[in-house]
Each structure stands twice: as structure tokens, then as C-alpha cells.
Scaffold this motif. Sequence first.
Motif, PDB file in Angstrom:
ATOM      1  N   ARG B  54       0.767  -1.353   0.261  1.00 13.77           N
ATOM      2  CA  ARG B  54      -0.105  -0.010  -0.044  1.00 13.77           C
ATOM      3  C   ARG B  54       0.850   1.270  -0.001  1.00 13.77           C
ATOM      4  O   ARG B  54       2.284   1.116   0.376  1.00 13.77           O
ATOM      5  CB  ARG B  54      -0.802   0.068   1.019  1.00 13.77           C
ATOM      6  N   PRO B  55       0.144   2.550  -0.473  1.00 13.77           N
ATOM      7  CA  PRO B  55       1.289   3.598  -0.119  1.00 13.77           C
ATOM      8  C   PRO B  55       1.301   3.986   1.302  1.00 13.77           C
ATOM      9  O   PRO B  55       0.145   3.813   1.956  1.00 13.77           O
ATOM     10  CB  PRO B  55       0.503   4.661  -1.124  1.00 13.77           C
ATOM     11  N   CYS B  56       2.820   4.529   1.583  1.00 15.12           N
ATOM     12  CA  CYS B  56       2.923   4.799   2.857  1.00 15.12           C
ATOM     13  C   CYS B  56       2.149   6.114   2.984  1.00 15.12           C
ATOM     14  O   CYS B  56       2.137   7.037   2.265  1.00 15.12           O
ATOM     15  CB  CYS B  56       4.418   5.024   3.033  1.00 15.12           C
ATOM     16  N   ARG B  57       1.461   6.098   4.351  1.00 10.61           N
ATOM     17  CA  ARG B  57       0.611   7.349   4.356  1.00 10.61           C
ATOM     18  C   ARG B  57       1.517   8.805   4.849  1.00 10.61           C
ATOM     19  O   ARG B  57       0.968   9.816   4.899  1.00 10.61           O
ATOM     20  CB  ARG B  57      -0.286   7.247   5.584  1.00 10.61           C
ATOM     21  N   GLN B  58       2.861   8.368   5.045  1.00  9.63           N
ATOM     22  CA  GLN B  58       3.575   9.623   5.380  1.00  9.63           C
ATOM     23  C   GLN B  58       4.399  10.127   4.057  1.00  9.63           C
ATOM     24  O   GLN B  58       4.333  11.220   3.947  1.00  9.63           O
ATOM     25  CB  GLN B  58       4.659   9.452   6.373  1.00  9.63           C
ATOM     26  N   CYS B  59       4.786   9.106   3.255  1.00 13.29           N
ATOM     27  CA  CYS B  59       5.862   9.676   2.239  1.00 13.29           C
ATOM     28  C   CYS B  59       4.974   9.205   1.021  1.00 13.29           C
ATOM     29  O   CYS B  59       5.517   9.789   0.006  1.00 13.29           O
ATOM     30  CB  CYS B  59       6.907   9.060   2.431  1.00 13.29           C
ATOM     31  N   GLY B  60       4.161   8.206   0.923  1.00 14.16           N
ATOM     32  CA  GLY B  60       3.747   7.943  -0.702  1.00 14.16           C
ATOM     33  C   GLY B  60       4.451   6.705  -1.058  1.00 14.16           C
ATOM     34  O   GLY B  60       4.282   6.430  -2.353  1.00 14.16           O
ATOM     35  N   ASN B  61       5.690   6.268  -0.365  1.00 12.64           N
ATOM     36  CA  ASN B  61       6.331   5.082  -1.059  1.00 12.64           C
ATOM     37  C   ASN B  61       5.350   3.877  -1.187  1.00 12.64           C
ATOM     38  O   ASN B  61       4.324   3.705  -0.370  1.00 12.64           O
ATOM     39  CB  ASN B  61       7.571   4.777   0.092  1.00 12.64           C
ATOM     40  N   LEU B  62       5.595   2.761  -1.863  1.00  8.26           N
ATOM     41  CA  LEU B  62       4.920   1.753  -1.725  1.00  8.26           C
ATOM     42  C   LEU B  62       5.470   0.674  -1.043  1.00  8.26           C
ATOM     43  O   LEU B  62       6.899   0.347  -1.234  1.00  8.26           O
ATOM     44  CB  LEU B  62       4.960   1.061  -3.136  1.00  8.26           C
ATOM     45  N   SER B  64       4.922  -2.765   2.232  1.00 12.07           N
ATOM     46  CA  SER B  64       3.889  -3.657   2.696  1.00 12.07           C
ATOM     47  C   SER B  64       3.563  -3.112   4.212  1.00 12.07           C
ATOM     48  O   SER B  64       2.905  -3.682   4.935  1.00 12.07           O
ATOM     49  CB  SER B  64       4.389  -5.195   2.761  1.00 12.07           C
ATOM     50  N   ARG B  65       4.362  -2.305   4.654  1.00 15.00           N
ATOM     51  CA  ARG B  65       4.423  -1.760   5.906  1.00 15.00           C
ATOM     52  C   ARG B  65       3.929  -0.230   5.832  1.00 15.00           C
ATOM     53  O   ARG B  65       4.323   0.481   4.989  1.00 15.00           O
ATOM     54  CB  ARG B  65       5.843  -1.954   6.819  1.00 15.00           C
ATOM     55  N   ASP B  66       3.390   0.143   7.010  1.00 11.71           N
ATOM     56  CA  ASP B  66       2.945   1.546   6.871  1.00 11.71           C
ATOM     57  C   ASP B  66       2.900   2.318   8.580  1.00 11.71           C
ATOM     58  O   ASP B  66       2.250   1.618   9.251  1.00 11.71           O
ATOM     59  CB  ASP B  66       1.336   1.542   6.537  1.00 11.71           C
ATOM     60  N   ALA B  72       9.967   4.419   8.667  1.00 11.11           N
ATOM     61  CA  ALA B  72      10.281   3.723  10.003  1.00 11.11           C
ATOM     62  C   ALA B  72      11.859   3.639  10.462  1.00 11.11           C
ATOM     63  O   ALA B  72      11.883   3.368  11.784  1.00 11.11           O
ATOM     64  CB  ALA B  72       9.460   2.389   9.802  1.00 11.11           C
ATOM     65  N   ASP B  73      12.724   3.882   9.677  1.00 18.64           N
ATOM     66  CA  ASP B  73      14.294   3.654   9.941  1.00 18.64           C
ATOM     67  C   ASP B  73      14.636   4.616  11.082  1.00 18.64           C
ATOM     68  O   ASP B  73      14.583   5.771  10.327  1.00 18.64           O
ATOM     69  CB  ASP B  73      14.918   3.554   8.515  1.00 18.64           C
ATOM     70  N   PRO B  74      14.962   4.192  12.118  1.00 18.30           N
ATOM     71  CA  PRO B  74      15.553   5.408  13.277  1.00 18.30           C
ATOM     72  C   PRO B  74      16.770   5.970  12.771  1.00 18.30           C
ATOM     73  O   PRO B  74      17.195   6.979  13.301  1.00 18.30           O
ATOM     74  CB  PRO B  74      15.676   4.472  14.405  1.00 18.30           C
ATOM     75  N   GLN B  75      17.620   5.100  11.684  1.00 15.71           N
ATOM     76  CA  GLN B  75      19.123   5.830  11.382  1.00 15.71           C
ATOM     77  C   GLN B  75      18.641   6.934  10.440  1.00 15.71           C
ATOM     78  O   GLN B  75      19.829   7.445  10.196  1.00 15.71           O
ATOM     79  CB  GLN B  75      19.800   4.643  10.658  1.00 15.71           C
ATOM     80  N   ARG B  76      17.747   6.825   9.934  1.00 19.41           N
ATOM     81  CA  ARG B  76      17.375   8.105   8.739  1.00 19.41           C
ATOM     82  C   ARG B  76      17.484   9.423   9.538  1.00 19.41           C
ATOM     83  O   ARG B  76      17.140   9.579  10.595  1.00 19.41           O
ATOM     84  CB  ARG B  76      16.290   7.784   8.036  1.00 19.41           C
ATOM     85  N   ASP B  77      17.977  10.240   8.753  1.00 19.82           N
ATOM     86  CA  ASP B  77      18.228  11.994   8.994  1.00 19.82           C
ATOM     87  C   ASP B  77      16.844  12.419   8.737  1.00 19.82           C
ATOM     88  O   ASP B  77      16.272  12.661   7.612  1.00 19.82           O
ATOM     89  CB  ASP B  77      18.947  12.509   8.360  1.00 19.82           C
ATOM     90  N   ARG B  78      15.953  12.582   9.909  1.00 22.56           N
ATOM     91  CA  ARG B  78      14.577  12.819   9.887  1.00 22.56           C
ATOM     92  C   ARG B  78      14.540  14.676   9.732  1.00 22.56           C
ATOM     93  O   ARG B  78      13.371  15.115   9.189  1.00 22.56           O
ATOM     94  CB  ARG B  78      13.735  12.842  11.222  1.00 22.56           C
ATOM     95  N   GLY B  79      15.580  15.217   9.460  1.00 21.68           N
ATOM     96  CA  GLY B  79      15.618  16.727   9.115  1.00 21.68           C
ATOM     97  C   GLY B  79      15.456  16.928   7.530  1.00 21.68           C
ATOM     98  O   GLY B  79      15.346  18.171   7.235  1.00 21.68           O
ATOM     99  N   SER B  80      15.726  15.882   6.981  1.00 24.10           N
ATOM    100  CA  SER B  80      16.139  16.054   5.383  1.00 24.10           C
ATOM    101  C   SER B  80      14.745  15.156   4.638  1.00 24.10           C
ATOM    102  O   SER B  80      14.964  14.129   4.867  1.00 24.10           O
ATOM    103  CB  SER B  80      17.455  15.729   5.042  1.00 24.10           C
ATOM    104  N   ILE B  81      14.044  15.801   3.781  1.00 22.55           N
ATOM    105  CA  ILE B  81      13.217  15.544   3.033  1.00 22.55           C
ATOM    106  C   ILE B  81      13.446  15.521   1.629  1.00 22.55           C
ATOM    107  O   ILE B  81      13.673  16.573   1.342  1.00 22.55           O
ATOM    108  CB  ILE B  81      11.559  15.788   3.397  1.00 22.55           C
TER     109      ILE B  81
END
Lengths: 243, 199
Positions: B54-62, B64-66, B72-81
Motif C-alpha cells: 500500500r502507499p505509505c501514509r507519510q511519504c507515498g512510497n509503496l 507492505s508496512r505503513d 520507520a528507519d530510526p537511522q534516517r536523518d529526519r531533518g531532510s526530506i
Amino acid sequence: MEWEAPAIVLAARAHSEGDALVTVLTEGHGKHNGLARGGASRTQASTWQPGNLVQARWVARLAEQLGSMTAELVHPGAALAMDEALSLAILSSACAVADGALPEREPHPRVFAGLVQLIAGLAREADALTDLVRWEAVLLAELGYGLDLTACAVSGATAGLAWVSPKTGRAVSDAAAGEWRPRLLRLPGFLAGGNTADFEDWRDGLKLTGHFLARDAFGHQHRPLPAARHMLYDRVLTLASPD
Amino acid sequence: MGGPEVERLIGLLARLPGLGPRSARRAALKMLQQPEARMLPLARALADAARAVRPCRQCGNLDSRDPCGVCADPQRDRGSICVVEGVGDLWALERAAVHRGLYHVLGGTLSALGGTGPEDLNTAPLLARVEQGEVTEVILALGATVDGATTAHWLTERLRKLDSQARITRVGQGVPIGGALDVLDDGTLAAALRGRRAF
């Protein structure tokens, strides 16, 4: 059947996986469609951006066929306009209006020449807006819906023209406008012989030509004005009244 | 040739990108010759993906998790989109492993010809995320086309109206790696020269 001519790319729609259905405007052949094989591919997509000036070649077995189109880039009008929001909006609007309003394969040399001049002068954003409004007036005239801005429709005066009748497209002087003033469209000075213009003038100019494009050029085809034309008007409206 | 089931299979395969009628026939024949090894696993994988992804409700990526694996990756830089046009662009950037922040998939670009207006783009979740204040940079990675540039300008104006300090940047345009200047078109050359930087 075959021709080769300088052309302006008006539109390119993806067709199958790598091809594109392209629409160009030429001086002698008018608005012309064709199938550009590989036109949506990585190597050719940059050539078929709306607003580019190209040397186009059209080939078909019969005149009534869609035919195939190839092109060589002459002036990258699209790429040069992409960095500036207003330039890009002007270019997109002009291409969308020409694509939607002009009939196919009917030469309109004045429209072609005006659009070439507009694209060449896009770097000067202010002048480009003046050029665009004047070009839209030429387009209306070429399609048979020309505005008559030479004299006042009421008094015959040639001075003090400040309004245009939304019904007849004829100019009205400020003195003769009287109680009809709220129903009339403003005539910007640069369309009545003036040389200077500001964002309010361009807003009025776009509103004026937009009214007749929507009613006549597009209305008679039962189609709305292109979204790109509305977006340009909204942008100029914001610039004319920032608050 | 093979009955209506085979014709239907070939017809459906031929609609996929990269496949025409001839290659669809070859693919169908290969599967039909080895149904246990190729066809049934593929059918199960297709059914599983259709059910779960399904499309992710946050980013629109496809995914199987939402939220999706990236969000959901905690290692990601959440300040950069990084804002992209489609999921294919997101996958391309992930393959290259060049962006360690989050993504946002617009689901298209503004297009007068295609009839795509602002209301057709997936922008509301992006604006909401930027407005929350955690985002420090929005990278516009849209195509170097008239539609892509129009969308970038439109989105920039929307983002600047928000009460946010996020920097808005866009990906560079110009000479491709391995490319020679003399074969580039005039538009790319102009963009490359405009985008030059200190060296």
C-alpha cells in the motif's frame, strides 16, 4: 509528403513507451502534429520540451496522415526559462494557448513571429509580459476575434481610451464610459500606444485578453482556458497586489 | 493458439512496460512450460504483493508496512526530506544510496496537457511534516522538464508560506558523469554553466 521548417514546440504527449505525439507551430504550415519516434526517450526528451525552437522535419505518405516528426534543437527556450517562475509561467501559458486555440495546419505567420519574439525576450520578464498580452491580442485578431482599440465606440475619440467593452471588444474612452464603467474591462496603457507598464497593467491586460480568449477562441470550441493560463494570471495577480 | 486462457495471459503481460506482444508470448511460454517452478510462485508473489503493498501514509512510497521501511528507519536523518515525482525515482535514489534522509512522493507533476492540477498531487502530508518544525531541508528532486520545473516553483511557494525555517534546495542540473560537453544539448549546457560552483 514532406516539409522542413523552423518550429516552436507547443506540446509533447507520451505515446507508448518511448515515443511522443508532438505539436509544433511553424510559419508556413501552422500548428502541426506528428509522431516523434523515441521522442520521450532520454536523448530526445529535452528537444521536445514546450517552448523550444527547433528545426523540424515532417514526413508522411499522405497529407492527411499524422506523419512522423524529427527535430534538431535550435534554441532551448524551455531550459532557459526553467529557473524563473514567471518566465516559465509565461512560456507555458503561451504554448498552451497556442496549442488549444489555433486550428491545425492553418498558417498564421504573425502568431508564429510573435511567439518567437516572446520566447527570445523571456529573459526580460517585464517586457515578456507586455509581449505576451500583445501576442494574445494578435492571436485573437488572427482567429477573427480581434479587438478594436483604435477609437472610442461611443464618441469616436481616439484619445483617453481606458476601457474595452466585454461584449464587442471595442475601446471606450474614460469620458464616455459613464455608468457602464464597472461593467467594462480596463484597457492597459501599453495596448493603447503607451510604452511603460507595471504589474497592474499586465494584470489588466491578461484579464482583457483572457476574457476574449475564454469566450471566443476557447469558448467556441466548448473548452476552458488552459490551466497554465490561469496559473499565470494568478501569479501576476499576486505580484500586482502582494497583500 | 493455446486457448483463451493463454491469450488472456499474453494480453495482460503485453501491457506491462518493456514487454510487447512478442516478448509477452515468450514470457508466457516459459511460464507455461514450467508452471511449478515459474508460474505458480509468480502468481503467489503477485497476489501477496497486491494484497499487502500500500502507499505509505507519510511519504507515498509503496511498501507492505505503513509507515514504510524508509520512514520507520530510526537511522534516517529526519531533518531532510527529498521530494520526488514517483516511487521509481525514490527507488533510484535508494539504489544509489546517496540520500540518508526521508522522502516524499508527489505522485506526478503539474501538467496542463495531462490535466494534473495541484489537487491531484500528494502535497498535504509534506506540508504538514514541514510545518511540524523538525525538517531542516527540503530537497526538490523533480525532473528537468517544463512540468517538473513548474511543480518545483509551485511547491516552493507553498513551502515558503509555512511557518518553518526549512531550507529549500533542488538537485543540480548539467553535465552527466562520463558525458562530454560537445555532445550535450544547448539547454543542458546552459543549465550546467548557470549551476557552476567554486572548485
